[in-house]
Design a protein around this motif. Structure first.
Motif, PDB file in Angstrom:
ATOM      1  N   ARG A   1       0.829  -1.208   0.000  1.00  0.00           N
ATOM      2  CA  ARG A   1       0.000   0.000   0.000  1.00  0.00           C
ATOM      3  C   ARG A   1       0.864   1.258   0.000  1.00  0.00           C
ATOM      4  N   ALA A   2       1.950   1.228   0.769  1.00  0.00           N
ATOM      5  CA  ALA A   2       2.856   2.377   0.808  1.00  0.00           C
ATOM      6  C   ALA A   2       3.457   2.618  -0.570  1.00  0.00           C
ATOM      7  N   ARG A   3       3.878   1.541  -1.222  1.00  0.00           N
ATOM      8  CA  ARG A   3       4.486   1.658  -2.553  1.00  0.00           C
ATOM      9  C   ARG A   3       3.481   2.226  -3.551  1.00  0.00           C
ATOM     10  N   GLN A   4       2.232   1.772  -3.481  1.00  0.00           N
ATOM     11  CA  GLN A   4       1.201   2.275  -4.388  1.00  0.00           C
ATOM     12  C   GLN A   4       0.939   3.760  -4.169  1.00  0.00           C
ATOM     13  N   THR A   5       0.969   4.178  -2.901  1.00  0.00           N
ATOM     14  CA  THR A   5       0.743   5.591  -2.588  1.00  0.00           C
ATOM     15  C   THR A   5       1.832   6.453  -3.201  1.00  0.00           C
ATOM     16  N   TRP A   6       3.100   6.036  -3.063  1.00  0.00           N
ATOM     17  CA  TRP A   6       4.209   6.815  -3.619  1.00  0.00           C
ATOM     18  C   TRP A   6       4.118   6.857  -5.137  1.00  0.00           C
ATOM     19  N   GLN A   7       3.718   5.755  -5.746  1.00  0.00           N
ATOM     20  CA  GLN A   7       3.590   5.724  -7.199  1.00  0.00           C
ATOM     21  C   GLN A   7       2.513   6.703  -7.663  1.00  0.00           C
ATOM     22  N   GLN A   8       1.420   6.768  -6.915  1.00  0.00           N
ATOM     23  CA  GLN A   8       0.343   7.696  -7.248  1.00  0.00           C
ATOM     24  C   GLN A   8       0.797   9.148  -7.145  1.00  0.00           C
ATOM     25  N   HIS A   9       1.810   9.390  -6.303  1.00  0.00           N
ATOM     26  CA  HIS A   9       2.354  10.743  -6.142  1.00  0.00           C
ATOM     27  C   HIS A   9       3.494  11.018  -7.120  1.00  0.00           C
TER      28      HIS A   9
ATOM     29  N   ILE B   1      11.268   5.360  -4.263  1.00  0.00           N
ATOM     30  CA  ILE B   1      10.403   4.588  -3.362  1.00  0.00           C
ATOM     31  C   ILE B   1      11.212   3.551  -2.593  1.00  0.00           C
ATOM     32  N   GLN B   2      12.095   2.850  -3.305  1.00  0.00           N
ATOM     33  CA  GLN B   2      12.906   1.835  -2.654  1.00  0.00           C
ATOM     34  C   GLN B   2      13.799   2.453  -1.590  1.00  0.00           C
ATOM     35  N   GLN B   3      14.395   3.604  -1.897  1.00  0.00           N
ATOM     36  CA  GLN B   3      15.270   4.257  -0.925  1.00  0.00           C
ATOM     37  C   GLN B   3      14.483   4.781   0.266  1.00  0.00           C
ATOM     38  N   ARG B   4      13.280   5.304   0.016  1.00  0.00           N
ATOM     39  CA  ARG B   4      12.435   5.818   1.112  1.00  0.00           C
ATOM     40  C   ARG B   4      12.066   4.685   2.058  1.00  0.00           C
TER      41      ARG B   4
ATOM     42  N   THR C   1      13.649   1.739   2.389  1.00  0.00           N
ATOM     43  CA  THR C   1      14.855   1.234   3.043  1.00  0.00           C
ATOM     44  C   THR C   1      15.260   2.152   4.194  1.00  0.00           C
ATOM     45  N   GLY C   2      15.179   3.455   3.945  1.00  0.00           N
ATOM     46  CA  GLY C   2      15.501   4.421   4.986  1.00  0.00           C
ATOM     47  C   GLY C   2      14.570   4.316   6.175  1.00  0.00           C
ATOM     48  N   GLN C   3      13.303   4.013   5.913  1.00  0.00           N
ATOM     49  CA  GLN C   3      12.345   3.867   7.007  1.00  0.00           C
ATOM     50  C   GLN C   3      12.673   2.659   7.864  1.00  0.00           C
ATOM     51  N   GLU C   4      13.109   1.585   7.237  1.00  0.00           N
ATOM     52  CA  GLU C   4      13.502   0.398   7.986  1.00  0.00           C
ATOM     53  C   GLU C   4      14.716   0.692   8.865  1.00  0.00           C
ATOM     54  N   THR C   5      15.676   1.442   8.306  1.00  0.00           N
ATOM     55  CA  THR C   5      16.859   1.836   9.078  1.00  0.00           C
ATOM     56  C   THR C   5      16.454   2.705  10.259  1.00  0.00           C
ATOM     57  N   ARG C   6      15.541   3.618  10.019  1.00  0.00           N
ATOM     58  CA  ARG C   6      15.040   4.499  11.070  1.00  0.00           C
ATOM     59  C   ARG C   6      14.359   3.694  12.180  1.00  0.00           C
ATOM     60  N   ASN C   7      13.530   2.738  11.795  1.00  0.00           N
ATOM     61  CA  ASN C   7      12.807   1.939  12.779  1.00  0.00           C
ATOM     62  C   ASN C   7      13.753   1.156  13.680  1.00  0.00           C
ATOM     63  N   LYS C   8      14.825   0.630  13.107  1.00  0.00           N
ATOM     64  CA  LYS C   8      15.796  -0.114  13.903  1.00  0.00           C
ATOM     65  C   LYS C   8      16.493   0.798  14.907  1.00  0.00           C
TER      66      LYS C   8
ATOM     67  N   MET D   1      12.613  14.646   0.512  1.00  0.00           N
ATOM     68  CA  MET D   1      14.048  14.541   0.287  1.00  0.00           C
ATOM     69  C   MET D   1      14.343  13.967  -1.090  1.00  0.00           C
ATOM     70  N   SER D   2      15.506  14.348  -1.624  1.00  0.00           N
ATOM     71  CA  SER D   2      15.975  13.742  -2.862  1.00  0.00           C
ATOM     72  C   SER D   2      16.499  12.349  -2.537  1.00  0.00           C
ATOM     73  N   GLU D   3      16.799  11.572  -3.578  1.00  0.00           N
ATOM     74  CA  GLU D   3      17.346  10.245  -3.344  1.00  0.00           C
ATOM     75  C   GLU D   3      18.652  10.332  -2.554  1.00  0.00           C
ATOM     76  N   ALA D   4      19.500  11.312  -2.886  1.00  0.00           N
ATOM     77  CA  ALA D   4      20.775  11.470  -2.180  1.00  0.00           C
ATOM     78  C   ALA D   4      20.556  11.838  -0.714  1.00  0.00           C
ATOM     79  N   GLU D   5      19.613  12.744  -0.455  1.00  0.00           N
ATOM     80  CA  GLU D   5      19.341  13.142   0.932  1.00  0.00           C
ATOM     81  C   GLU D   5      18.849  11.948   1.747  1.00  0.00           C
ATOM     82  N   LEU D   6      18.017  11.114   1.136  1.00  0.00           N
ATOM     83  CA  LEU D   6      17.531   9.919   1.825  1.00  0.00           C
ATOM     84  C   LEU D   6      18.684   8.966   2.134  1.00  0.00           C
TER      85      LEU D   6
END
Length: 281
Positions: free
Chosen positions: A127-135, A142-145, A147-154, A204-209
């Protein structure tokens, strides 16, 4: 992330995003105004607060309301009662209004989706991936966002398990990491992008993420290596983790002549001008 609509019948509902806890906070008085149509929304809310405090089982919801500074109609920032989505929906149940029905239906839909996600966590990611695609986000972004969220959660899981309180202490440590790697605070970075109540990471840009994730990954791994516990130790570790990403950022900027930290955003056209990258200093 599931969030409440921010406009009903043409009336806006003020909200603010807490970067550290990744929580949207909504103005309770704005919701009361929309649902009651009363010209005395403040008085209505004051009476409702007293009622909730007296009713058995209502104290918990009331205690979760916080006071945050939001911009008033006159342009000045004033402290306002705010609630997260869960608490706000509970309060809506206490306000008799036909306008509350769309929110209640939304609540039922989100609740059903949440039950599905608990049974199959992959649905949440889909669902998250679909939302980003719609935007209009690219697959790489999307993949970097995500992945970054998983890193943040840990990282936040580590903090929680080592005497760091969610909320203000998460905010402090997050800002230290960001200041170190980016050279600007979270608030300053949002200001560069023309953001107000928005989630910085969503713009954020891909680099910022990537550099944000590197800073948070480094922070967690250093913390784990020394078993950092409590604020003093984790503040020191946050600076070290952020500096690792800062060194990498500076090296990239010297090679490309372009700044990683930019004012670019993903706001809809006309909302704010989208600024391009600036030269590295």
């Amino acid at each position: 992330m599931k969030i409440l609509p921010t406009e009903f019948d043409g009336q806006s509902i003020r909200r603010v995003y807490d970067e550290a806890t990744e929580t949207w906070w909504f103005s309770v008085i704005d919701v009361v105004q929309v649902l009651t149509g009363s010209t005395y929304a403040n008085r209505y809310w004051s009476d409702l607060k007293r009622k909730l405090a007296q009713e058995a089982g209502s104290e918990q919801a009331y205690e979760k309301i916080v006071r945050l500074k939001l911009t008033a109609p006159d342009g000045k920032k004033r402290e306002t009662d705010c609630a997260n989505a869960e608490t706000l929906l509970r309060l809506v149940q206490s306000i008799p209004s036909p306008k509350a029905e769309p929110i209640k239906l939304w609540q039922a839909k989100v609740g059903y989706e949440r039950m599905q996600e608990m049974a199959d966590p992959a649905l949440s990611l889909d669902r998250a991936r679909q939302t980003w695609q719609q935007h209009g986000r690219s697959d790489k972004w999307i993949q970097q966002r995500m992945t970054g969220q998983e890193t943040r959660n840990k990282l936040t899981d580590y903090w929680t398990e080592h005497d760091i309180k969610a909320g203000s202490e998460f905010t402090i440590l997050t800002n230290i990491i960001h200041q170190e790697w980016a050279g600007v605070s979270v608030a300053e970075h949002k200001g560069m992008k023309g953001l107000t109540s928005h989630n910085l990471r969503d713009h954020m840009s891909e680099a910022e993420l990537i550099f944000t994730a590197l800073a948070e990954l480094s922070t967690r791994q250093i913390a784990e290596s020394v078993n950092a516990t409590g604020m003093p130790e984790n503040k020191s570790v946050a600076k070290k983790g952020g500096r690792i990403a800062a060194h990498a950022r500076c090296q990239l900027e010297r090679q490309t002549g372009r700044s990683v930290v930019t004012g670019a955003n993903y706001l809809p056209p006309g909302a704010k001008s989208k600024m391009g990258s600036t030269k590295a200093g």
